[in-house]
Design an enzyme around this catalytic site. Structure first.
Site, mmCIF file in Angstrom:
data_model
loop_
_atom_site.group_PDB
_atom_site.id
_atom_site.type_symbol
_atom_site.label_atom_id
_atom_site.label_comp_id
_atom_site.label_asym_id
_atom_site.label_seq_id
_atom_site.Cartn_x
_atom_site.Cartn_y
_atom_site.Cartn_z
ATOM 1 N N LYS A 23 16.734 -4.737 17.291
ATOM 2 C CA LYS A 23 17.166 -5.457 16.094
ATOM 3 C C LYS A 23 17.719 -6.841 16.441
ATOM 4 C CE LYS A 23 20.622 -3.761 13.468
ATOM 5 N NZ LYS A 23 21.650 -4.679 12.916
ATOM 6 N N SER A 24 18.563 -6.899 17.451
ATOM 7 C CA SER A 24 19.170 -8.180 17.835
ATOM 8 C C SER A 24 18.109 -9.186 18.259
ATOM 9 C CB SER A 24 20.165 -7.971 18.983
ATOM 10 O OG SER A 24 21.245 -7.164 18.586
ATOM 11 N N ARG A 28 16.689 -12.870 16.383
ATOM 12 C CA ARG A 28 16.699 -14.142 17.109
ATOM 13 C C ARG A 28 15.300 -14.719 17.252
ATOM 14 N NH1 ARG A 28 21.048 -11.220 18.139
ATOM 15 N NH2 ARG A 28 22.966 -12.141 19.005
ATOM 16 N N GLY A 95 25.092 -8.750 9.197
ATOM 17 C CA GLY A 95 26.071 -9.672 9.759
ATOM 18 C C GLY A 95 25.439 -10.643 10.735
ATOM 19 N N GLN A 170 27.691 -12.494 18.429
ATOM 20 C CA GLN A 170 27.350 -13.237 17.220
ATOM 21 C C GLN A 170 28.105 -14.563 17.154
ATOM 22 O OE1 GLN A 170 27.912 -10.737 13.787
ATOM 23 N NE2 GLN A 170 26.260 -9.345 14.343
ATOM 24 N N ASP A 316 28.015 -0.724 19.775
ATOM 25 C CA ASP A 316 27.251 -0.106 18.686
ATOM 26 C C ASP A 316 26.942 1.360 18.954
ATOM 27 O OD1 ASP A 316 27.166 -2.293 16.996
ATOM 28 O OD2 ASP A 316 25.353 -3.104 17.905
#
Length: 440
Positions: A23-24, A28, A95, A170, A316
């Site tokens: 996901k991260s 990006r 977020g 973040q 997480d």
């Protein structure tokens, strides 16, 4: 349909699976592809709700994006050609979209307004607003910009040398993305190393990023060049199956092509320390992130203490680690995890609340949990509270609980793992009729 998971799980969770793209990294890749020059191709993209919010926002900013499942093509416009959105940019539950996109928008010569759902409205923005204002950003919003909706009047940015007060990838990323547009060289110093996907991704798009210890520096006014991005499997999504494979009786699971970035592998270190039978086999591939196949099988676990520098590497994964701890011999202590209070939910309180419903013995602290094992769990009605990681943790808990488990608000899982229950069921082939814990 619901069924008695305990009886069926005795046959074990066995099979080979893949998990969705990270996901991260997906966030990006789309953002940098949008501000690069040329056509960027992304393979392995996560088409979950959070990442789709990023695509929707960038389309509002005038970027042409073609997305078909996990394949994405982006016609990059370059930073200077993004357009002012005619409507509010809605980040949904993401977020990452909110904070990283803010880092891009502060340097652009137009007005933007960002907002999200009720969960986003509770998440603190001052941690990025303060350093961005030091760079010259004009940001306002609810409670002086501490919470959404956030308004940004973009313009000239100046470089900054900033020390992060909290371990947050973040915040670091927002500052570096703003630094791309600033005069001079922007530096961010971390007290503890956090996930470095932004630094790796910037380099893949041709940006020079310098690192000296925990200090990361980027020179402003660099342009990005389009590239191909192969997104590895998300280790955060994999963590639910790693724990399932270790605590569900008679299980053996192989997870293929998982990203094993060293800033993200805390879950592997903790499970090994707990005594899990876990093997990591590095793989080669096109990704600019390290990859591996991971094999896990049922094993007795022992309690551990989790604190300090490892916390940012598994923040997480703490909800699913808490579940593992309920099945470990001894008392597991988790400290220094106060960042969990400002996730999609207050994950310290929510994890404890829901696992206690199932019979777990957990005490909450200001910055973590004390978990007493080994505790048998019982099926009951539980609730994700709109948090995708809580929902997946409870689903795995149901596989070792005696009786029927009903998960309310399970749709939250779609944020990061839309095929979660389907993937679980591929490990359930040969069981009697039934499709897993009942979700509502």
């Amino acid at each position: 349909m619901a069924f008695n998971v305990l009886e069926k799980a005795k046959k074990g969770l066995i099979g080979t699976i893949t998990v969705p793209g990270d996901k991260s990294i997906s966030h990006r890749a789309v953002m940098l592809g949008a501000i690069a020059n040329g056509k960027t191709i992304i393979e392995g993209f996560l088409p979950g709700e959070d990442c789709m919010s990023t695509i929707a926002c960038l389309r509002q900013l005038g970027v042409h994006i073609m997305q078909d499942g996990d394949y994405v093509e982006i016609d990059g416009k370059g930073l200077e050609n993004l357009l002012e959105s005619e409507a509010v940019l809605d980040v949904g539950n993401s977020g990452t979209t909110l904070r990283l996109l803010s880092g891009i928008l502060v340097g652009l010569p137009f007005y933007s307004c960002l907002q999200g759902d009720s969960s986003i409205a509770k998440r603190p923005m001052n941690r990025i607003v303060e350093p961005l204002r030091l760079m010259g950003a004009k940001i306002d919003g609810r409670k002086s910009g501490s919470y959404t909706p956030i308004s940004i009047s973009g313009g000239n940015m100046e470089s900054i040398d900033y020390q992060l007060p909290v371990a947050s990838a973040q915040v670091k990323s927002a500052i570096l993305l703003a630094g791309l547009q600033a005069n001079g060289t922007t530096s961010v110093t971390e007290l503890q190393a956090t996930r470095d996907h932004t630094e790796r991704m910037l380099k893949a798009f041709g940006v020079t990023v310098l690192q000296n210890g925990n200090k990361i520096s980027i020179k402003g006014k660099q342009s990005l060049q389009a590239t191909k991005v192969c997104v590895p499997g998300d280790i955060s999504s994999a963590s639910f199956f790693l724990v399932a494979g270790s605590i569900v009786p008679n299980s053996k699971i192989i997870l293929q092509q998982v990203g094993v970035n060293p800033t993200r592998t805390g879950i592997i270190d903790v499970l090994k320390k707990m005594g899990a039978k876990l093997e990591v086999t590095p793989k080669s591939g096109e990704a600019f992130e390290p990859l591996a196949d991971i094999q896990i099988q049922t094993s007795p676990l022992k309690a551990v203490e989790i604190a300090g520098e490892i916390i940012p590497r598994l923040i997480d994964e703490i909800p699913i680690i808490a579940l593992a701890a309920t099945q470990a011999e001894g008392i597991t202590v988790i400290r220094d995890a106060q960042e969990l209070k400002v996730k999609e939910t207050n994950r310290i309180d929510t994890v404890a609340l829901e696992l206690k419903k199932m019979g777990a013995h957990i005490e909450t602290t200001e910055d973590g949990m004390i978990i007493y094992g080994r505790t048998p769990l019982k099926g009951t009605r539980v609730n994700s509270h709109g948090d995708h990681r809580i929902g997946m943790m409870l689903a795995i808990a149901s596989y070792i609980a005696d009786g029927e488990t009903i998960i309310e608000n399970s749709e939250a899982i779609n944020v990061s793992f839309p095929s979660f229950f389907e993937t679980l069921n591929t490990l359930s082939i040969g069981w009697d009729a039934g499709s897993g814990p009942l979700s509502q």
